[in-house]
Scaffold this motif. Structure first.
Motif, PDB file in Angstrom:
ATOM      1  N   GLN A  42       6.937  -2.684 -11.856  1.00 37.83           N
ATOM      2  CA  GLN A  42       7.331  -4.059 -11.542  1.00 37.83           C
ATOM      3  C   GLN A  42       8.808  -4.140 -11.164  1.00 37.83           C
ATOM      4  OE1 GLN A  42       5.175  -6.366 -11.032  1.00 37.83           O
ATOM      5  NE2 GLN A  42       3.439  -5.287 -11.891  1.00 37.83           N
ATOM      6  N   ALA A  43       9.680  -3.468 -11.889  1.00 37.87           N
ATOM      7  CA  ALA A  43      11.113  -3.489 -11.578  1.00 37.87           C
ATOM      8  C   ALA A  43      11.374  -2.920 -10.185  1.00 37.87           C
ATOM      9  CB  ALA A  43      11.898  -2.702 -12.621  1.00 37.87           C
ATOM     10  N   GLY A  44      10.609  -1.942  -9.805  1.00 33.32           N
ATOM     11  CA  GLY A  44      10.770  -1.337  -8.482  1.00 33.32           C
ATOM     12  C   GLY A  44      10.526  -2.317  -7.354  1.00 33.32           C
TER      13      GLY A  44
ATOM     14  N   SER B 267      15.347  -5.142   1.721  1.00 32.61           N
ATOM     15  CA  SER B 267      14.499  -5.874   2.678  1.00 32.61           C
ATOM     16  C   SER B 267      13.098  -5.282   2.806  1.00 32.61           C
ATOM     17  CB  SER B 267      15.171  -5.932   4.056  1.00 32.61           C
ATOM     18  OG  SER B 267      16.404  -6.587   3.973  1.00 32.61           O
ATOM     19  N   VAL B 268      12.621  -4.699   1.720  1.00 33.85           N
ATOM     20  CA  VAL B 268      11.241  -4.226   1.661  1.00 33.85           C
ATOM     21  C   VAL B 268      10.443  -5.284   0.928  1.00 33.85           C
ATOM     22  CG1 VAL B 268       9.679  -2.446   0.809  1.00 33.85           C
ATOM     23  CG2 VAL B 268      11.947  -1.802   1.660  1.00 33.85           C
ATOM     24  N   ASN B 269       9.632  -6.020   1.672  1.00 30.86           N
ATOM     25  CA  ASN B 269       8.818  -7.080   1.082  1.00 30.86           C
ATOM     26  C   ASN B 269       7.472  -6.521   0.677  1.00 30.86           C
ATOM     27  OD1 ASN B 269      10.790  -9.113   1.597  1.00 30.86           O
ATOM     28  ND2 ASN B 269      10.224  -9.002   3.748  1.00 30.86           N
ATOM     29  N   LEU B 270       7.178  -6.656  -0.609  1.00 28.74           N
ATOM     30  CA  LEU B 270       5.914  -6.108  -1.125  1.00 28.74           C
ATOM     31  C   LEU B 270       4.920  -7.220  -1.403  1.00 28.74           C
ATOM     32  CD1 LEU B 270       7.387  -3.412  -3.497  1.00 28.74           C
ATOM     33  CD2 LEU B 270       6.484  -3.108  -1.230  1.00 28.74           C
TER      34      LEU B 270
ATOM     35  N   ASP C   2      11.485   8.006   1.667  1.00 27.06           N
ATOM     36  CA  ASP C   2      10.786   8.467   2.875  1.00 27.06           C
ATOM     37  C   ASP C   2       9.842   7.401   3.413  1.00 27.06           C
ATOM     38  OD1 ASP C   2      12.071  10.912   2.753  1.00 27.06           O
ATOM     39  OD2 ASP C   2      10.352  11.977   1.893  1.00 27.06           O
ATOM     40  N   ALA C   3       9.089   6.774   2.533  1.00 32.70           N
ATOM     41  CA  ALA C   3       8.087   5.790   2.952  1.00 32.70           C
ATOM     42  C   ALA C   3       8.713   4.584   3.627  1.00 32.70           C
ATOM     43  CB  ALA C   3       7.250   5.350   1.752  1.00 32.70           C
ATOM     44  N   PHE C   4       9.873   4.145   3.108  1.00 33.88           N
ATOM     45  CA  PHE C   4      10.496   2.926   3.615  1.00 33.88           C
ATOM     46  C   PHE C   4      11.750   3.177   4.451  1.00 33.88           C
ATOM     47  CE2 PHE C   4       8.102   1.540  -0.172  1.00 33.88           C
ATOM     48  CZ  PHE C   4       7.217   0.687   0.484  1.00 33.88           C
TER      49      PHE C   4
ATOM     50  N   ALA D 113       0.833  -1.210   0.000  1.00 34.45           N
ATOM     51  CA  ALA D 113       0.000   0.000   0.000  1.00 34.45           C
ATOM     52  C   ALA D 113       0.867   1.259   0.000  1.00 34.45           C
ATOM     53  CB  ALA D 113      -0.947  -0.002   1.194  1.00 34.45           C
ATOM     54  N   LYS D 114       1.972   1.242   0.751  1.00 34.55           N
ATOM     55  CA  LYS D 114       2.897   2.385   0.756  1.00 34.55           C
ATOM     56  C   LYS D 114       3.527   2.566  -0.623  1.00 34.55           C
ATOM     57  CE  LYS D 114       4.498   1.959   5.532  1.00 34.55           C
ATOM     58  NZ  LYS D 114       5.700   1.688   6.348  1.00 34.55           N
TER      59      LYS D 114
END
Length: 78
Positions: free
Chosen positions: A65-67, A75-78, A47-49, A5-6
């Motif tokens: 998608q690449a992002g 270590s940002v699991n989407l 900023d968000a992460f 969502a972020k």
């Protein structure tokens, strides 16, 4: 708020898009995602992460998608 969502919110807020526009979104396929918009998006994601993106990752961040893959390196699991 979930990480996905972020992530979506950064795109929607930066480029004024609808959720349905995101999955196929690529750099320079939307008028707002130009070089200036790209840096605004990178700042919003940092900023968000609470991360600092490497310059190579900023350059390679060429689509929605690449992002997702790139953020995984932080270590940002989407």
């Amino acid at each position: 708020m979930s990480n996905l969502a972020k992530y979506d919110s950064a795109f929607k807020d930066t480029f004024q898009l609808q959720p349905a526009d995101l999955p196929e979104l690529k750099y320079q396929t939307h008028a707002a995602w130009d070089s200036v918009g790209h840096m605004q998006l990178m700042a919003a994601l940092e900023d968000a992460f609470r991360i600092e993106l490497d310059i190579d990752d900023i350059i390679e961040f060429s689509s929605y998608q690449a992002g997702k893959t790139i953020l995984g390196k932080y270590s940002v699991n989407l």
